[in-house]
Design a protein around this motif. Structure first.
Motif, PDB file in Angstrom:
ATOM      1  N   LEU A  10       0.927  -1.185   0.086  1.00  0.00           N
ATOM      2  CA  LEU A  10      -0.007  -0.070  -0.099  1.00  0.00           C
ATOM      3  C   LEU A  10       0.823   1.309  -0.030  1.00  0.00           C
ATOM      4  N   TYR A  11       0.664   2.112  -1.097  1.00  0.00           N
ATOM      5  CA  TYR A  11       1.542   3.318  -1.279  1.00  0.00           C
ATOM      6  C   TYR A  11       0.584   4.609  -0.805  1.00  0.00           C
ATOM      7  N   LEU A  12       1.308   5.276   0.058  1.00  0.00           N
ATOM      8  CA  LEU A  12       0.399   6.427   0.537  1.00  0.00           C
ATOM      9  C   LEU A  12       1.455   7.797   0.415  1.00  0.00           C
ATOM     10  N   LEU A  46       5.079   4.882   2.706  1.00  0.00           N
ATOM     11  CA  LEU A  46       4.883   6.417   2.651  1.00  0.00           C
ATOM     12  C   LEU A  46       5.762   6.867   1.544  1.00  0.00           C
ATOM     13  N   VAL A  47       5.207   7.692   0.597  1.00  0.00           N
ATOM     14  CA  VAL A  47       5.869   8.258  -0.354  1.00  0.00           C
ATOM     15  C   VAL A  47       5.810   9.910  -0.343  1.00  0.00           C
ATOM     16  N   VAL A  53      13.237  14.354   2.653  1.00  0.00           N
ATOM     17  CA  VAL A  53      12.733  13.882   3.795  1.00  0.00           C
ATOM     18  C   VAL A  53      13.523  12.517   4.286  1.00  0.00           C
ATOM     19  N   ASN A  54      13.814  12.650   5.512  1.00  0.00           N
ATOM     20  CA  ASN A  54      14.424  11.488   6.091  1.00  0.00           C
ATOM     21  C   ASN A  54      13.323  10.550   6.779  1.00  0.00           C
ATOM     22  N   ASP A  55      14.136   9.454   7.533  1.00  0.00           N
ATOM     23  CA  ASP A  55      13.453   8.483   7.934  1.00  0.00           C
ATOM     24  C   ASP A  55      12.352   8.934   9.295  1.00  0.00           C
ATOM     25  N   HIS A  56      12.776  10.149   9.866  1.00  0.00           N
ATOM     26  CA  HIS A  56      12.302  10.771  11.004  1.00  0.00           C
ATOM     27  C   HIS A  56      11.060  11.732  10.724  1.00  0.00           C
ATOM     28  N   PHE A  57      10.812  12.007   9.520  1.00  0.00           N
ATOM     29  CA  PHE A  57      10.116  12.959   8.875  1.00  0.00           C
ATOM     30  C   PHE A  57       8.737  13.147   9.712  1.00  0.00           C
ATOM     31  N   LEU A  66       1.114   0.544  13.313  1.00  0.00           N
ATOM     32  CA  LEU A  66       1.489   0.127  11.968  1.00  0.00           C
ATOM     33  C   LEU A  66       2.709   0.346  11.605  1.00  0.00           C
ATOM     34  N   GLU A  67       3.319  -0.651  10.908  1.00  0.00           N
ATOM     35  CA  GLU A  67       4.687  -0.523  10.310  1.00  0.00           C
ATOM     36  C   GLU A  67       4.758   0.206   9.158  1.00  0.00           C
ATOM     37  N   VAL A  68       5.497   1.300   9.120  1.00  0.00           N
ATOM     38  CA  VAL A  68       5.606   1.843   7.845  1.00  0.00           C
ATOM     39  C   VAL A  68       7.063   2.326   7.311  1.00  0.00           C
ATOM     40  N   HIS A  69       7.060   2.257   5.994  1.00  0.00           N
ATOM     41  CA  HIS A  69       8.262   2.263   5.369  1.00  0.00           C
ATOM     42  C   HIS A  69       8.400   3.543   4.401  1.00  0.00           C
ATOM     43  N   LEU A  70       9.564   4.128   4.355  1.00  0.00           N
ATOM     44  CA  LEU A  70       9.705   5.226   3.383  1.00  0.00           C
ATOM     45  C   LEU A  70      10.165   4.771   2.082  1.00  0.00           C
ATOM     46  N   ILE A  71       9.549   5.476   0.989  1.00  0.00           N
ATOM     47  CA  ILE A  71      10.134   5.127  -0.208  1.00  0.00           C
ATOM     48  C   ILE A  71       9.857   6.243  -1.203  1.00  0.00           C
TER      49      ILE A  71
END
Length: 627
Positions: A10-12, A46-47, A53-57, A66-71
């Motif tokens: 799922l891309y948000l 999260l897009v 933007v870094n991982d702590h944005f 929820l576990e969310v990844h940055l891409i």
């Protein structure tokens, strides 16, 4: 719970963080639904729009458990890069779902498939599972929930103090909608129960669900919640799986004899009527942010009594407060927002329904002859170009069965006519296409056009776009049987596709959908091959006004154009020949208007009759080529 559920991604989108929400609000809405459903079936990305933007944005507590990844955008799968977010795609797959309503409905369905005990989640889809199913271009309600209100609230949140003094018109429109009478399945029975209650002078009985609505709701008499008591009882009894008090009692004879037109109307409990649905899930994060911002600015919400009551009522739905807590939404207590007594409410009759004035007169009287004569007097008649290859045909007998439309459940005659229609479109596309082209089959249905093109042009990439999930799944199954590697499937409304392409195709695009396809092709400077359908469904929308072309606008009014559209549908084979001929002429005039509108954007457009004309009552075909 079922274990064999394929992982989906799922891309948000992420623009910025505003207080306790993520903008765009479509992302906050999606995360809220995932929390409400307690759904962990998706790998979430999260897009960010800002590549720096870094991982702590974003604050962790906005994402709940929820576990969310940055891409980054450039890391998105190619099929997702062609769509607006949110989007869902099977890992390493070619099937994508895009757009808020489509994605939310999919989350609900996957949650229920994985755990059939979550029937309350499935109930979010409403009666016949149609909540927010209609696309935003044709459904004003879907557009209001999915597009207008989220955008209005985002603008409100970011506006300067002098520009956010007034309530956004879309919020006022929701207030008006909540004040309209409710129409639900079997409402005659419910309205008779309401009449019987009114006759008996019953006081309102409101289920009090407690802080987190554990299921032990009880009815109490209170002066804080006036009517609609019956509606509230029905709504919350469904949520709590309880019987409605007195619902099994047979109405008194005088109640049964009452005419339907004399029965009291039903009032809104939730956004779509009596029952809590996906529409409430979509609206809650938006209205919450609007109310929080209004409160901080010291605004008085006396103009929104129905929205305020709805906001409080939604908090009492089982699971809502828990989901809000996971997303760090600090829901307001409405007593803080109640206005001082004696203030006047705004007159909502001054807030017009979208397009109401333009479309209010749809009952046209009279035939098309005066309109056709008016056009003839100005030198405009239906005209058709010669078919460039009338005898061209695919070798259907030697094609795999999965390519032919006859491989499905069609009758023999219908399958033959469908093959003839496909011959026309495939011939036109074959003349335009070159290796490496991207061909988009808009409103693809079961993939009859797209699968033929993907099979006969392996050097081209074919994209099928369709809003109906089951139709697209059938197309995917046929493609898998053929082992096609040059085809994508996107379940989305047309507006959510933003990819580049070279040729747009549509077979029998219904009503306004034909104009939507032409618009997409013009924006992409792509050629198009389109066969229109359902002319009678054409009407002014938010984006499209009729007539389309400058020439037709100078001569015809909207009403006169609609007369042509209504009679353009009079081409069925069972009608008298003279009437069919008039219908064909009206089709030609409506499509001539569309062709001229495209030519205003430097296109060369031909309107052609498909061969043989008996292949379909709707046998017109556009071929448009950008200059």
């Amino acid at each position: 719970m079922k274990d064999s559920v394929a992982e989906e991604h799922l891309y948000l989108g992420f623009s910025h963080q505003y207080r306790d929400s993520i903008v765009p609000l479509h992302t906050s809405i999606s995360l809220f639904l995932l929390s409400y459903c307690d759904c962990k079936l998706f790998k979430i990305f999260l897009v960010p729009t800002d590549e720096n933007v870094n991982d702590h944005f974003v604050t962790k507590n906005l994402l709940g458990d929820l576990e969310v990844h940055l891409i980054s955008k450039c890391q998105l799968p190619a099929i997702v890069q062609s769509c607006c977010l949110p989007a869902v795609v099977v890992k390493d797959g070619t099937f994508c779902r895009a757009g808020l309503s489509v994605v939310l409905r999919h989350i609900i369905q996957k949650t229920y498939e994985a755990d059939p005990s979550k029937k309350d989640v499935l109930e979010l889809l409403g009666f016949k599972k149609t909540c927010l199913k209609a696309c935003a271009e044709v459904s004003q309600w879907t557009r209001l929930c999915e597009i207008s209100i989220p955008l209005a609230v985002e603008r409100f949140l970011t506006a300067s103090a002098e520009h956010c003094q007034t309530i956004p018109p879309d919020i006022l429109q929701l207030e008006r909608k909540l004040g309209e009478p409710v129409r639900v399945h079997n409402d005659d029975k419910i309205r008779r129960q309401k009449l019987q209650q009114q006759k008996a002078g019953a006081k309102a009985a409101v289920p009090v669900l407690g802080k987190e609505a554990t299921g032990e709701g009880k009815a109490v008499e209170t002066d804080e919640h006036p009517l609609p008591s019956l509606e509230l009882s029905i709504a919350f009894s469904k949520l709590l799986v309880q019987e409605v008090p007195g619902a099994v009692n047979r109405e008194a004879p005088r109640i049964r004899r009452t005419k339907t037109s004399d029965l009291p109307l039903l009032d809104h409990v939730f956004a779509e009527g009596l029952y809590f649905t996906l529409a409430d899930i979509v609206l809650l994060p938006c209205i919450h942010q609007f109310l929080v911002s209004s409160k901080k600015q010291g605004k008085n919400l006396v103009n929104l009594p129905l929205i305020s009551s709805w906001y409080q009522r939604v908090q009492e739905v089982p699971g809502v407060k828990k989901a809000a807590g996971k997303c760090n939404m600090e829901l307001l207590q409405l007593p803080e927002l109640v206005s001082a007594p004696g203030e006047e409410l705004q007159d909502f009759s001054s807030v017009p329904d979208e397009l109401e004035e333009e479309n209010e007169d749809n009952n046209f009287i009279g035939g098309p002859r005066p309109t056709m004569t008016k056009l003839m007097e100005n030198g405009i008649e239906a005209k058709f170009s010669a078919h460039p290859c009338p005898d061209w045909t695919l070798d259907w007998a030697n094609l795999p069965s999965a390519v032919s439309p006859g491989g499905g459940k069609m009758s023999r005659d219908r399958a033959l006519r469908k093959q003839q229609q496909l011959n026309n479109l495939a011939a036109a596309v074959a003349k335009l296409a070159k290796p490496g082209d991207v061909i988009v089959d808009f409103c693809s249905g079961g993939g009859h056009v797209g699968i033929v093109l993907a099979h006969m042009m392996p050097s081209c990439q074919v994209v099928l776009i369709e809003n109906k999930e089951l139709s697209l799944i059938r197309a995917k199954d046929r493609s898998d049987e053929l082992c096609l590697s040059n085809i994508w499937f996107i379940q989305a409304n047309l507006d959510y596709f933003n990819g580049n392409f070279n040729i747009g195709v549509a077979l029998h695009a219904c009503g306004v959908a034909t104009d939507m396809v032409i618009e997409h092709c013009v924006k992409a400077q792509a050629a198009f091959v389109i066969s229109p359908c359902c002319y009678g469904f054409i009407q002014n929308t938010v984006k499209f006004k009729y007539p389309r072309s400058h020439q037709f606008k100078e001569i015809l009014s909207y009403k006169e154009h609609m007369i042509l559209c209504r009679f353009a549908d009079q081409t069925a084979v069972q009608l008298p020949p003279e009437r069919r001929l008039i219908g064909k002429q009206c089709m030609g005039l409506v499509d001539l208007d569309r062709a001229w509108a495209a030519e205003e954007h430097n296109y060369s457009v031909q309107v052609i009759s498909m061969e043989p004309e008996s292949c379909s009552p709707k046998n017109n075909m556009f071929v448009g080529i950008p200059a």
